[in-house]
Design a protein around this motif. Structure first.
Motif, PDB file in Angstrom:
ATOM      1  N   GLN A 189       0.723  -1.121  -0.042  1.00  0.00           N
ATOM      2  CA  GLN A 189      -0.046  -0.117  -0.077  1.00  0.00           C
ATOM      3  C   GLN A 189       0.903   1.282   0.140  1.00  0.00           C
ATOM      4  O   GLN A 189       0.253   2.374  -0.387  1.00  0.00           O
ATOM      5  N   LEU A 190       1.868   1.219   0.354  1.00  0.00           N
ATOM      6  CA  LEU A 190       2.993   2.384   0.496  1.00  0.00           C
ATOM      7  C   LEU A 190       3.848   2.597  -0.585  1.00  0.00           C
ATOM      8  O   LEU A 190       4.535   1.267  -1.261  1.00  0.00           O
ATOM      9  N   PRO A 191       4.253   3.891  -1.039  1.00  0.00           N
ATOM     10  CA  PRO A 191       5.338   3.986  -2.126  1.00  0.00           C
ATOM     11  C   PRO A 191       6.503   3.674  -1.378  1.00  0.00           C
ATOM     12  O   PRO A 191       6.719   3.456  -0.348  1.00  0.00           O
ATOM     13  N   GLU A 192       7.604   3.576  -2.133  1.00  0.00           N
ATOM     14  CA  GLU A 192       8.925   3.022  -1.874  1.00  0.00           C
ATOM     15  C   GLU A 192       9.491   3.955  -0.766  1.00  0.00           C
ATOM     16  O   GLU A 192      10.145   3.495   0.367  1.00  0.00           O
ATOM     17  N   LYS A 193       9.439   5.238  -0.967  1.00  0.00           N
ATOM     18  CA  LYS A 193      10.221   6.063   0.166  1.00  0.00           C
ATOM     19  C   LYS A 193       9.435   6.006   1.482  1.00  0.00           C
ATOM     20  O   LYS A 193       9.978   5.734   2.395  1.00  0.00           O
ATOM     21  N   GLU A 194       7.943   5.830   1.459  1.00  0.00           N
ATOM     22  CA  GLU A 194       7.361   5.707   2.561  1.00  0.00           C
ATOM     23  C   GLU A 194       7.609   4.273   3.151  1.00  0.00           C
ATOM     24  O   GLU A 194       7.737   4.214   4.617  1.00  0.00           O
ATOM     25  N   GLN A 195       7.626   3.264   2.442  1.00  0.00           N
ATOM     26  CA  GLN A 195       8.197   2.192   3.129  1.00  0.00           C
ATOM     27  C   GLN A 195       9.353   1.969   3.768  1.00  0.00           C
ATOM     28  O   GLN A 195       9.749   1.510   4.822  1.00  0.00           O
ATOM     29  N   ARG A 196      10.462   2.691   3.350  1.00  0.00           N
ATOM     30  CA  ARG A 196      11.689   2.790   3.796  1.00  0.00           C
ATOM     31  C   ARG A 196      11.586   3.494   5.089  1.00  0.00           C
ATOM     32  O   ARG A 196      12.283   3.223   6.029  1.00  0.00           O
ATOM     33  N   LYS A 197      10.774   4.597   5.195  1.00  0.00           N
ATOM     34  CA  LYS A 197      10.887   5.452   6.276  1.00  0.00           C
ATOM     35  C   LYS A 197      10.077   4.323   7.394  1.00  0.00           C
ATOM     36  O   LYS A 197      10.541   4.558   8.693  1.00  0.00           O
ATOM     37  N   LEU A 198       9.245   3.840   6.971  1.00  0.00           N
ATOM     38  CA  LEU A 198       8.745   2.672   8.007  1.00  0.00           C
ATOM     39  C   LEU A 198       9.404   1.773   8.537  1.00  0.00           C
ATOM     40  O   LEU A 198       9.642   1.418   9.892  1.00  0.00           O
ATOM     41  N   HIS A 199      10.499   1.338   7.719  1.00  0.00           N
ATOM     42  CA  HIS A 199      11.197   0.043   8.027  1.00  0.00           C
ATOM     43  C   HIS A 199      12.630   0.938   8.947  1.00  0.00           C
ATOM     44  O   HIS A 199      12.733   0.447  10.016  1.00  0.00           O
ATOM     45  N   GLU A 200      12.821   2.075   8.503  1.00  0.00           N
ATOM     46  CA  GLU A 200      13.819   2.844   9.655  1.00  0.00           C
ATOM     47  C   GLU A 200      13.118   3.036  10.961  1.00  0.00           C
ATOM     48  O   GLU A 200      13.835   2.946  11.849  1.00  0.00           O
ATOM     49  N   GLN A 201      11.951   3.571  10.856  1.00  0.00           N
ATOM     50  CA  GLN A 201      11.428   3.645  12.127  1.00  0.00           C
ATOM     51  C   GLN A 201      11.124   2.484  13.186  1.00  0.00           C
ATOM     52  O   GLN A 201      11.546   2.479  14.427  1.00  0.00           O
ATOM     53  N   LEU A 202      10.834   1.538  12.476  1.00  0.00           N
ATOM     54  CA  LEU A 202      10.646   0.228  13.103  1.00  0.00           C
ATOM     55  C   LEU A 202      12.258  -0.244  13.851  1.00  0.00           C
ATOM     56  O   LEU A 202      12.494  -0.687  14.927  1.00  0.00           O
ATOM     57  N   LEU A 203      13.325  -0.188  12.891  1.00  0.00           N
ATOM     58  CA  LEU A 203      14.560  -0.425  13.295  1.00  0.00           C
ATOM     59  C   LEU A 203      15.157   0.209  14.312  1.00  0.00           C
ATOM     60  O   LEU A 203      15.960   0.136  15.061  1.00  0.00           O
ATOM     61  N   GLN A 204      14.669   1.607  14.080  1.00  0.00           N
ATOM     62  CA  GLN A 204      15.363   2.606  15.546  1.00  0.00           C
ATOM     63  C   GLN A 204      14.810   2.157  16.865  1.00  0.00           C
ATOM     64  O   GLN A 204      15.606   2.182  17.734  1.00  0.00           O
ATOM     65  N   ASN A 205      13.896   1.516  16.976  1.00  0.00           N
ATOM     66  CA  ASN A 205      13.287   0.753  18.370  1.00  0.00           C
ATOM     67  C   ASN A 205      14.477  -0.109  18.622  1.00  0.00           C
ATOM     68  O   ASN A 205      14.380  -0.555  20.053  1.00  0.00           O
ATOM     69  N   TYR A 206      15.104  -0.795  17.836  1.00  0.00           N
ATOM     70  CA  TYR A 206      16.133  -1.975  18.233  1.00  0.00           C
ATOM     71  C   TYR A 206      17.460  -1.546  18.248  1.00  0.00           C
ATOM     72  O   TYR A 206      18.251  -2.200  18.917  1.00  0.00           O
ATOM     73  N   VAL A 207      17.825  -0.738  17.184  1.00  0.00           N
ATOM     74  CA  VAL A 207      19.514  -0.602  16.939  1.00  0.00           C
ATOM     75  C   VAL A 207      19.531   1.051  17.262  1.00  0.00           C
ATOM     76  O   VAL A 207      20.454   1.458  17.153  1.00  0.00           O
ATOM     77  N   GLY A 208      18.600   1.977  17.456  1.00  0.00           N
ATOM     78  CA  GLY A 208      18.902   3.105  17.481  1.00  0.00           C
ATOM     79  C   GLY A 208      18.703   3.776  16.127  1.00  0.00           C
ATOM     80  O   GLY A 208      18.636   3.296  15.110  1.00  0.00           O
ATOM     81  N   GLU A 209      18.946   5.125  16.228  1.00  0.00           N
ATOM     82  CA  GLU A 209      18.737   6.116  14.948  1.00  0.00           C
ATOM     83  C   GLU A 209      20.014   5.617  14.042  1.00  0.00           C
ATOM     84  O   GLU A 209      21.265   5.847  14.448  1.00  0.00           O
TER      85      GLU A 209
END
Length: 921
Positions: A463-483
């Motif tokens: 459902q999301l464009p590629e750019k928004e997908q990447r942003k979601l992936h980064e936000q998810l990973l931020q909870n586990y490895v930091g920014e």
């Protein structure tokens, strides 16, 4: 989803009629006498069970004593479900100055809206909304609405059920009451789930009545981590079900599977495909569950009798949607066709622990799933779940008490929880820190997700464009490895295993920190993931156990490549762990070999309660375990970012530069994070040219005062004072109120010899007063102290210190001016020492006092202070420069050369600055 609707009706248009004779109407006049501003005037609720029909009467009145109250209440909306009963409007009236105005006069009626209100929540309720815009309302009016609904649910086999929230203190209402009535000859069970409510049923003609004064008393505070059965709900409920077995028996016909799958149908074909694929009943079950979870989207259906009656499997398959009822019936039918023993089970998604305390009724449940038995083992199969596969089909949901649905009836049973079979998140990180402990870490990560996380990622991919997908992936990973900044980030679904795998390569902030004068990093994730700090200090809470998290598992593996092959690096803390505590199973192993650290941890929540008598000991165990979490300690001579030449490995440094080059090139005006991080990295290693180039690109995308000031600072270090002043001026244009921009402009002007205009610039700001006035004064005195009349600067600084005698910053400033300009040295030492006594961070003050010692010819004392300052701030260029001078005087040419090289790298302007004070290496 089992949809329970307490206020429901039949007929698609509201009726208009007087209230039934059994209603004892409240007196609005009495309520108005005691009315208080800011709350309802009247709230009267009366419910009656009459055979299979439930009547719900409400009488509400509100005083519109403010324009806000008038705006909020001038449009009335009521909702009902037309397949259950009638909505009857008894009265809609305005009371003004003792006069009653009929708002329905002249034949005005409610307008019925036929749109679904909950469709965005994936729910088809069939509920209609009736609205009415009340005309002529004024501030000061009282608006009263009296209405009834009748509800008869044919799915309940002639039974009736009621649940009603009760208003409780400290809710403000002038007059409130509740009454439940039922035919005296009908067996009716009722229960108030709140404590301290004095209510007794009494016979009144053919009916029994239970009046309750409202609001009910405020319920005792209960700790948030208490099991659900300790919560006191502001509810009354009643039903004509005989017992839980009666509920089970009544629901059973709705889940009969005989004839549910037609021969030659599409569902039959799916069953044939499964049975042809394997003879193993467990694999067949897993395949059927996967089909129901993956191929039928969730949509709750509560319309046309759908509160408790599931749609047929054929309808579910054809429409490819269904709620928990529909998915359960479809799965049951498929398992039945494969001769696998299974039955439906009613549950409550949140209040399962409370079910045994409730009145037996269908209202006690809001969910249904399948309980299958294979080879003597029990399996809990939820068609609304996500990503269940044979690997985790034995997992148990944390639903507390459930009710099997059987033709002969059944009693409640409790689900015995089992540890999860596989992690919901499994994270593996390969970390390259082989060049230096305080460079950004280079990471290659793999995160395998299942369940909700996997579903979220799969949905995003569709459902999301590629750019928004990447942003979601980064936000998810931020909870586990930091920014972090990633030059590579991908998500790959695995339908067979029900997982989505994230892979990424990037840089993130170093985990190394200076703690008590040693450089160390945490190796365990448990301090971030796990805690146990229940509050049972109140005597009333002493016997309440702790409800721990529902069964879940996470797995973590980290591999770190260390500098210099790991020589001199040690591990503090508990490296091996395999225990259970506070409702969790915990495993950890830490090893180090050939310059590589490997950390492996598994945390499994079991859902087990912690008895009250064990809380204190479990708290102590958890605290001890966390305190013993392993830390990696670097040797004192660990390679730092200012010592990169000659490093045994440069892979980390090269990778950081390559990743930042890629992420900086991809940056745009919507996200410049990569550019700010890259500029910070280059400044950190003393590459001010590299920092300036990155900041130039950042300014071309998104000009800002901060970016101009950062580039100005870089240009100054490079010796381009004119360029630094230009950038500072641009920053001031963008943010004229910025003290940092103003002080930077003045400082660069003064450094180029224009002290008069620099001081005048600051005087303009000082004349304006305000909160920043004294900050500008201090900046002015520092500027004059460095480039102008030092004696004048000290005189004015004395006056400011007299106003703020306890400021370590001002005392250090005075000490520094005296030391750097070599005046009043006899009192400078006292200033620095006083500043140190008042400050928690002393590195800058030690640096100032070291210069005082140098002016006094006491180089040994100066060296002692400089060593102490550099222990706190090893990259401080000024202390490195001064120590180079001192150690050279003391005959240690090698140390002097090393410190001078570091000072020149980390602060190239320091040599020019100190030459102004007559200090040269």
């Amino acid at each position: 989803m089992l949809v329970s609707i307490d206020v429901a009706t039949a007929g698609d248009q509201p009726l208009y009629a007087p209230a039934p004779d059994w209603i004892a109407p409240a007196k609005l006049s009495d309520a108005l006498k005691s009315a208080v501003s800011g709350g309802p005037v009247l709230l009267d609720i009366q419910q009656r069970i009459d055979g299979a029909t439930v009547w719900n009467y409400s009488d509400t009145a509100i005083r519109l004593d403010t324009p806000e109250a008038l705006a909020q209440n001038s449009n009335i909306t009521v909702a009902w479900s037309p397949d259950k009963g009638d909505l009857i409007i008894h009265q809609l009236a305005i009371f003004r100055d003792g006069e009653e105005i009929d708002a329905l006069a002249g034949g005005q009626t409610f307008t019925v809206l036929r749109r679904e209100q909950q469709l965005e929540q994936r729910e088809l309720t069939g509920i209609l909304s009736a609205t009415f815009a009340v005309e002529g309302l004024r501030v000061g009016d009282t608006l009263r609405l009296r209405m009834s609904t009748s509800a008869k649910d044919n799915a309940l086999g002639g039974r009736a059920q009621v649940v009603q929230p009760l208003v409780a203190d400290p809710v403000r209402v002038s007059a409130a009451g509740y009454k439940l009535s039922w035919r005296a000859g009908e067996p009716t069970s009722w229960k108030i789930l709140a404590d301290k409510v004095d209510a007794k049923a009494a016979r009144n003609g053919a009916f029994s009545e239970l009046p309750i004064a409202l609001p009910v008393p405020k319920q005792p505070d209960i700790p948030a981590d208490a099991p659900g059965r300790f919560q006191r709900l502001h509810l009354i409920e009643a039903s004509t079900f005989a017992d839980w077995a009666d509920v089970s028996k009544i629901m059973a016909p709705h889940y009969a599977t005989e004839g549910a799958i037609l021969k030659g149908s599409a569902i039959a074909a799916e069953v044939d495909a499964i049975t042809s694929a394997t003879t193993d009943p467990l694999r067949r079950t897993a395949m059927a569950l996967q089909l129901v979870q993956d191929k039928i989207r969730y949509l709750a259906v509560g319309m046309d009798g759908g509160n408790y009656v599931p749609q047929s499997p054929t309808t579910t398959w054809d429409k490819r949607y269904g709620d928990c009822k529909a998915k359960t019936l479809l799965l049951l039918a498929m398992l039945e066709a494969m001769d696998i023993e299974a039955e439906p089970v009613l549950a409550h998604a949140m209040l399962g622990d409370v079910v045994p305390l409730r009145v037996p009724s269908a209202l006690a449940f809001n969910h249904i799933l399948v309980r299958a038995t294979i080879g003597g083992d029990t399996f809990w199969l939820d068609g609304t779940g996500l990503g269940t596969r044979i690997a985790d089909i034995r997992d148990t949901p944390a639903l507390g008490y459930v009710l099997p649905v059987r033709p002969e009836g059944a009693e409640l049973m409790k689900i015995d929880l089992r540890p999860p079979s596989r992690p919901s998140v499994s994270l593996s990180i390969d970390v390259d820190e082989s060049t230096s402990v305080d460079l950004p870490s280079v990471i290659d990560l793999t995160m395998v997700t299942r369940g909700q996380f996997a579903s979220l990622l799969t949905l995003a991919a569709s459902q999301l464009p590629e750019k928004e997908q990447r942003k979601l992936h980064e936000q998810l990973l931020q909870n586990y490895v930091g920014e972090a900044q990633y030059d590579l980030l991908t998500a790959t679904p695995d339908t067979e295993n029900g997982t989505v795998t994230l892979k990424g390569r990037g840089v993130f902030n170093s985990g190394w920190r200076l703690q008590e004068r040693r450089t160390e990093r945490w190796l365990s994730r448990f301090p971030n993931l796990f805690s146990f700090e229940p509050d049972r200090a109140r005597p009333a809470w002493a016997d309440i156990p702790v409800a721990t998290a529902a069964p879940d598992m996470s797995h973590y593996r980290m591999q770190i490549r260390l500098p210099d092959g790991g020589r001199g690096y040690t591990i503090d803390g508990e490296q091996l762990l395999d225990t259970q505590m506070a409702g969790a199973a915990i495993k950890r192993s830490v090893s180090m070999a050939d310059g590589v650290i490997v950390v492996e941890e598994t945390l499994s929540a079991t859902g087990a309660e912690v008895p009250a008598g064990q809380i204190a000991s479990e708290r102590d165990r958890v605290a001890t375990m966390l305190a013993r979490s392993p830390r990696l300690v670097a040797p004192e001579n660990a390679r730092r970012r200012w010592e990169l030449e000659g490093a045994a490995s440069s892979t980390q440094l090269k990778a950081v530069k390559a990743i930042f080059a890629k992420t900086s090139a991809d940056a745009d005006e919507e996200d410049i994070t990569a550019l700010t991080s890259s500029a910070s990295f280059y400044r950190g290693i003393g590459d001010f040219k590299g920092a300036a180039e990155v900041l130039t690109r950042q300014l071309s995308l998104l000009p800002s005062a901060d970016a101009y000031l950062a580039r100005a600072a870089a240009l100054r270090e490079m010796g381009d004072l004119a360029g630094a002043l230009r950038d500072a001026e641009e920053a001031r244009k963008l943010d004229p109120a910025s003290p940092q921009a103003m002080v930077s402009v003045a400082s660069y002007m003064a450094e180029q010899g224009d002290v008069t205009n620099a001081v005048a610039l600051l005087d303009e700001r000082i004349a304006l007063g305000g909160k920043t006035r004294d900050d500008y004064r201090r900046s002015k005195f520092a500027l004059i102290g460095q480039f102008g009349d030092a004696q004048k600067a000290l005189t004015e600084l004395d006056a400011l210190i007299a106003e703020k005698p306890g400021s370590p910053t001002l005392l250090n400033e005075r000490c520094w001016i005296k030391a750097s300009r070599n005046i009043q040295i006899d009192t400078a030492l006292k200033d620095c020492t006083s500043a140190m006594e008042l400050s928690e961070s002393t590195a800058a003050i030690l640096d100032s006092r070291a210069l005082v010692w140098m002016r006094l010819g006491r180089d040994e004392d100066a060296l002692r202070d400089l060593d102490a300052a550099l222990l706190q701030a090893p990259a401080m260029g000024s202390s490195r420069f001064l120590r180079a001078i001192v150690t050279k005087r003391l005959g240690n040419d090698n140390q002097a050369a090393t410190d001078l090289a570091v000072a020149r790298r980390m602060a190239p302007s320091i040599e020019r600055e100190y030459a102004h004070f007559g200090l040269k290496p």
